[in-house]
Design an enzyme around this catalytic site. Structure first.
Site, short mmCIF file in Angstrom:
data_model
loop_
_atom_site.label_atom_id
_atom_site.label_comp_id
_atom_site.label_asym_id
_atom_site.label_seq_id
_atom_site.Cartn_x
_atom_site.Cartn_y
_atom_site.Cartn_z
N ARG A 44 0.84 -1.20 0.00
CA ARG A 44 0.00 0.00 0.00
C ARG A 44 0.87 1.24 0.00
O ARG A 44 2.00 1.22 0.52
CB ARG A 44 -0.93 0.02 1.22
CG ARG A 44 -1.96 -1.07 1.23
CD ARG A 44 -2.82 -1.04 2.47
NE ARG A 44 -3.77 -2.14 2.51
CZ ARG A 44 -4.56 -2.42 3.53
NH1 ARG A 44 -4.50 -1.68 4.62
NH2 ARG A 44 -5.40 -3.44 3.48
N SER B 25 -7.94 -1.10 0.75
CA SER B 25 -8.97 -1.32 1.77
C SER B 25 -9.64 0.00 2.17
O SER B 25 -10.04 0.77 1.32
CB SER B 25 -8.38 -2.07 2.97
OG SER B 25 -9.38 -2.49 3.85
N ARG C 112 -14.66 -5.52 5.02
CA ARG C 112 -14.92 -5.20 6.42
C ARG C 112 -16.38 -4.78 6.59
O ARG C 112 -17.02 -4.35 5.64
CB ARG C 112 -14.01 -4.07 6.90
CG ARG C 112 -12.53 -4.39 6.80
CD ARG C 112 -11.70 -3.29 7.43
NE ARG C 112 -10.28 -3.51 7.25
CZ ARG C 112 -9.33 -3.04 8.03
NH1 ARG C 112 -9.67 -2.30 9.08
NH2 ARG C 112 -8.07 -3.28 7.80
N GLU D 178 -11.24 -10.78 12.95
CA GLU D 178 -10.16 -9.97 13.50
C GLU D 178 -10.71 -8.66 14.03
O GLU D 178 -11.77 -8.20 13.62
CB GLU D 178 -9.06 -9.73 12.46
CG GLU D 178 -9.52 -8.97 11.23
CD GLU D 178 -8.40 -8.79 10.22
OE1 GLU D 178 -7.30 -9.31 10.44
OE2 GLU D 178 -8.63 -8.13 9.20
N SER E 90 -10.17 -5.68 13.52
CA SER E 90 -10.36 -4.54 12.61
C SER E 90 -11.58 -4.72 11.72
O SER E 90 -11.67 -4.13 10.65
CB SER E 90 -9.11 -4.33 11.76
OG SER E 90 -8.78 -5.51 11.05
#
Length: 550
Positions: free
Chosen positions: A48, A147, A313, A395, A397
């Site tokens: 990233r 992301s 997510r 997880e 996050s």
């Protein structure tokens, strides 16, 4: 750390990224590998960076793409490569650059029909579907996404044939090869013009959207949601699944309202995060302010949710608790799934990261299920999901995925869409929203309070922390309690956690160095109260600082 005065407010024009400059710098910037931040570096989920900082430029993508081709040749991976991208501004030029290299190397590339944006779970599903029953000619994939990161960011993630994010051995090989190619001035990179690559016989189209949507009822009990007329609202946060939700509602005849269908690479419709940056994080109450406000004032919905930019997510909004903290929802999802999936094997385990809440372990004990605790990064779960050993993985996050209703693998990468829809199934089948169920779990198992602080550390200290041993921590107690365990390797797979975790009967802390800043992060949790949590955080910093300065 102190919140920005803009936190939770709509982004101002001054905060918006200059998209033309971002794209121009992508093509014009040449990385200087003498600057560590400009090297190809695969973190927990790919490389990233930003073209504005010369950490995500065309040279990076050309080199990484060639490295992926070289890795495929070395490993004998010669099936198609499923290529997807999210809605960040840098994703489109990066995808074009990647295709130019992949086509020149003779790789069969599967692009989305109608140039549709592609959620990460759709790529994982496509890989697993193609590889099912095959022993050779296996497929893999690439997702161009940073992301939930800010609009100036770009990202490149490689998914091998198991469908999940590549493990550290794979990414280390690709990283080293890519940096060598950059050092050589891209000598060894095969490339063809983009128009030629688009017309190449190896470039194909694939209907990711319908392939994904048409199998969702194998993972989620859509009949229960429809029968109970659960009223849902979703905010895609301008992400890759923006057109998936309408198709889901249509295909399964659900009462699902898509609140925001905008796609804008500046993400001007976002409320800014705690630090004043635009960040499409569905677990942040600041970034989720628009949805939270809508849900609070519009009582026509039973539940609401959102996903980040590549839809791996989730964020769940309930009537009883508002935006449900990530660890709370993970505990609820685990408790529900292992009691409402009778076809799942009695041997299936639960996957969690070392900095996820200890209440997950307590739920696992209640269910008599093994909890596999691994280092940060969803890549550690891929094989277990692929092989059917893990039924649910999550997880801290806000990433999670779980098996199909029949117990077979769904995705081996994070899936924010199914995690979100599961909240509606839970509401339909239990008559309670996930917030209410968590309150019952906390009453039964204990109500943890968690927190995190950042502490200054030099590069030398960060390296020392990443390689620390239990013997270097001179402590017997933490916040007045005897220490039961000190981990530098995750108990679930014995992999190094790149730091340390210290556990007592009623609390724990974990310390890990930051990959981007001269700080280390301390995560902590108490099953007593806020005062006990603060004592843990203070003791933790003192313990770690003593070890780093020894």
């Amino acid at each position: 750390m102190k919140n920005s005065p803009y936190a939770g407010k709509l982004a101002t024009s001054a905060m918006l990224v200059d998209v033309p400059k971002l794209i121009a710098d992508y093509y014009a910037g040449i990385p200087d590998l003498a600057v560590p931040a400009q090297r190809v570096m695969f973190g927990t989920s790919g490389h990233r960076g930003s073209s504005l900082e010369r950490s995500f430029n065309e040279w990076h993508i050309l080199a990484i793409s060639q490295a992926v081709c070289d890795y495929r040749a070395w490993q004998g991976i010669n099936g198609p490569l499923f290529l997807g991208l999210d809605t960040h501004a840098l994703s489109i030029p990066a995808s074009a650059s990647a295709l130019e290299v992949l086509a020149a190397n003779g790789v069969d590339v599967m692009l989305a029909h109608n140039d549709e944006f592609t959620p990460t779970p759709a790529i994982s599903l496509a890989i697993l579907t193609y590889n099912r029953g095959r022993r050779s000619g296996l497929a893999d994939g690439v997702v161009i996404t940073p992301s939930h990161n800010p609009p100036d960011a770009g990202g490149f993630k490689y998914n091998p044939p198991n469908g999940g994010a590549a493990d550290t051995q794979v990414t280390a090989w690709i990283e080293a090869r890519a940096n060598a190619l950059i050092t050589s001035g891209l000598n060894g990179v095969k490339r063809m013009p983009h128009e030629q690559a688009m017309r190449a016989s190896t470039t194909h189209r694939y209907d990711y959207l319908n392939a994904y949507v048409d199998e969702l009822d194998q993972v989620i009990d859509m009949t229960a949601i429809r029968a109970e007329s659960i009223r849902m609202a979703v905010d895609p946060l301008g992400g890759a699944g923006v057109h998936y939700w309408g198709r889901i509602a249509e295909r399964y005849r659900l009462d699902l309202t898509v609140l925001n269908t905008q796609v804008d690479p500046t993400f001007r419709f976002m409320s800014v995060d705690w630090d004043g940056k635009i960040r499409m994080d569905p677990s942040s109450p600041f970034a989720m302010q628009s949805l939270l406000s809508r849900f609070e004032h519009d009582h026509s919905y039973d539940i609401a949710f959102a996903c980040d930019t590549d839809h791996d997510r989730h964020g769940i909004v309930t009537k009883s608790a508002g935006l449900l903290p990530t660890n709370h929802y993970l505990a609820v999802a685990i408790d529900y799934l292992f009691q409402h999936r009778p076809l799942w094997s009695s041997e299936m385990s639960i996957g969690k990261t070392v900095v996820s809440s200890e209440i997950i372990n307590r739920v696992g004990s209640k269910l008599d299920r093994r909890v596999l605790e691994v280092p940060a990064g969803f890549k550690w779960f891929a094989e277990g999901l692929h092989d059917g050993i893990l039924g649910f993985c999550g997880e801290e996050s806000a990433g999670a995925t779980f098996s199909r209703i029949d117990g077979t693998v769904w995705t081996s990468d994070k899936d924010g869409i199914t995690a979100a829809l599961l909240s509606a199934e839970i509401t339909a089948r239990t008559g309670m929203d996930p917030g209410e169920i968590y309150a019952k779990l906390a009453s039964e198992l204990g109500a943890p309070v968690g927190g995190r602080i950042d502490a200054v550390a030099t590069p030398v200290q960060k390296k020392k922390l990443s390689n620390i041993s239990a013997q270097q921590l001179q402590c017997g107690e933490l916040a007045g309690e005897q220490i039961q365990h000190i981990f530098t390797n995750a108990p679930g797979n014995n992999a190094a956690i790149g730091g340390v975790k210290v556990v007592t009967a009623n609390g724990w802390f974990a310390a890990r160095p930051s990959g981007t800043e001269d700080i280390y992060k301390i995560y902590a949790e108490s099953f007593r109260d806020e005062e006990h949590l603060q004592r843990i955080l203070l003791d933790a910093q003192a313990i770690v600082d003593l070890a780093l300065n020894a």
